[in-house]
Design a protein around this motif. Sequence first.
Motif, PDB file in Angstrom:
ATOM      1  N   GLY A   1       0.820  -1.220   0.000  1.00  0.00           N
ATOM      2  CA  GLY A   1       0.000   0.000   0.000  1.00  0.00           C
ATOM      3  C   GLY A   1       0.847   1.260   0.000  1.00  0.00           C
ATOM      4  N   GLU A   2       1.885   1.282   0.822  1.00  0.00           N
ATOM      5  CA  GLU A   2       2.788   2.445   0.875  1.00  0.00           C
ATOM      6  C   GLU A   2       3.515   2.632  -0.449  1.00  0.00           C
ATOM      7  OE1 GLU A   2       3.306   4.968   3.109  1.00  0.00           O
ATOM      8  OE2 GLU A   2       1.503   4.089   3.957  1.00  0.00           O
ATOM      9  N   GLN A   3       3.974   1.523  -1.039  1.00  0.00           N
ATOM     10  CA  GLN A   3       4.670   1.597  -2.331  1.00  0.00           C
ATOM     11  C   GLN A   3       3.711   2.096  -3.413  1.00  0.00           C
ATOM     12  OE1 GLN A   3       7.946   0.967  -2.684  1.00  0.00           O
ATOM     13  NE2 GLN A   3       7.912   1.454  -4.853  1.00  0.00           N
ATOM     14  N   LEU A   4       2.484   1.576  -3.401  1.00  0.00           N
ATOM     15  CA  LEU A   4       1.470   2.015  -4.376  1.00  0.00           C
ATOM     16  C   LEU A   4       1.196   3.504  -4.225  1.00  0.00           C
ATOM     17  CD1 LEU A   4      -1.148  -0.876  -4.328  1.00  0.00           C
ATOM     18  CD2 LEU A   4       0.147  -0.098  -6.303  1.00  0.00           C
ATOM     19  N   LYS A   5       1.082   3.965  -2.981  1.00  0.00           N
ATOM     20  CA  LYS A   5       0.806   5.382  -2.721  1.00  0.00           C
ATOM     21  C   LYS A   5       1.879   6.266  -3.355  1.00  0.00           C
ATOM     22  CE  LYS A   5       0.424   8.512   1.210  1.00  0.00           C
ATOM     23  NZ  LYS A   5       0.399   8.597   2.659  1.00  0.00           N
ATOM     24  N   LYS A   6       3.136   5.891  -3.155  1.00  0.00           N
ATOM     25  CA  LYS A   6       4.264   6.656  -3.704  1.00  0.00           C
ATOM     26  C   LYS A   6       4.226   6.655  -5.234  1.00  0.00           C
ATOM     27  CE  LYS A   6       9.288   6.280  -3.694  1.00  0.00           C
ATOM     28  NZ  LYS A   6       9.560   5.281  -4.731  1.00  0.00           N
ATOM     29  N   GLU A   7       4.065   5.474  -5.820  1.00  0.00           N
ATOM     30  CA  GLU A   7       4.067   5.350  -7.281  1.00  0.00           C
ATOM     31  C   GLU A   7       2.851   6.033  -7.916  1.00  0.00           C
ATOM     32  OE1 GLU A   7       6.616   4.416  -8.842  1.00  0.00           O
ATOM     33  OE2 GLU A   7       7.716   3.269  -7.351  1.00  0.00           O
ATOM     34  N   LEU A   8       1.677   5.869  -7.294  1.00  0.00           N
ATOM     35  CA  LEU A   8       0.465   6.490  -7.834  1.00  0.00           C
ATOM     36  C   LEU A   8       0.578   8.013  -7.835  1.00  0.00           C
ATOM     37  CD1 LEU A   8      -2.218   4.193  -6.255  1.00  0.00           C
ATOM     38  CD2 LEU A   8      -1.951   4.617  -8.692  1.00  0.00           C
ATOM     39  N   GLY A   9       1.147   8.568  -6.769  1.00  0.00           N
ATOM     40  CA  GLY A   9       1.340  10.011  -6.717  1.00  0.00           C
ATOM     41  C   GLY A   9       2.159  10.502  -7.895  1.00  0.00           C
ATOM     42  N   GLU A  10       3.192   9.758  -8.208  1.00  0.00           N
ATOM     43  CA  GLU A  10       4.056  10.129  -9.333  1.00  0.00           C
ATOM     44  C   GLU A  10       3.360   9.924 -10.678  1.00  0.00           C
ATOM     45  OE1 GLU A  10       8.272   8.559 -10.752  1.00  0.00           O
ATOM     46  OE2 GLU A  10       8.277   9.335  -8.688  1.00  0.00           O
TER      47      GLU A  10
END
Length: 123
Positions: free
Chosen positions: A9-18
């Motif tokens: 979830g944390e990794q997705l959050k970072k990537e989705l923001g970008e």
Amino acid sequence: MSLRANRVGEQLKKELGEIIGRKIKDPRIGFVTVTDVQVTGDLQQATVYISVLGDEEQRENTLKGLAKAKGFIRSEIGNRIRLRKTPEIAFEFDESIDYGNRIETLLTKIHNEEKQSGNDKEE
């Protein structure tokens, strides 16, 4: 929720923001902040919580634009994060930010009213 689901979830959050900020060129999508991502324990579903700057119409247009770009977003996620299967993505508004802003406004109003009534007593 498992530790692995949290990490994903944390990794997705970072990537989705970008991805949303830099890769998607849909004019309907306004200024979006990914506030949280909740992933199911089996890593099959991801609920992405967003906040959008602007009025209700801007928020709705952004949601429509993101829904349209879902396939592209998933393929980008698949390229960036090594998972056996890229989770299905659902976008939702993060109501907690609006709720927090509403509380802040009410507290400020109460504070100002108390200040006013305090000034009335001094006269």
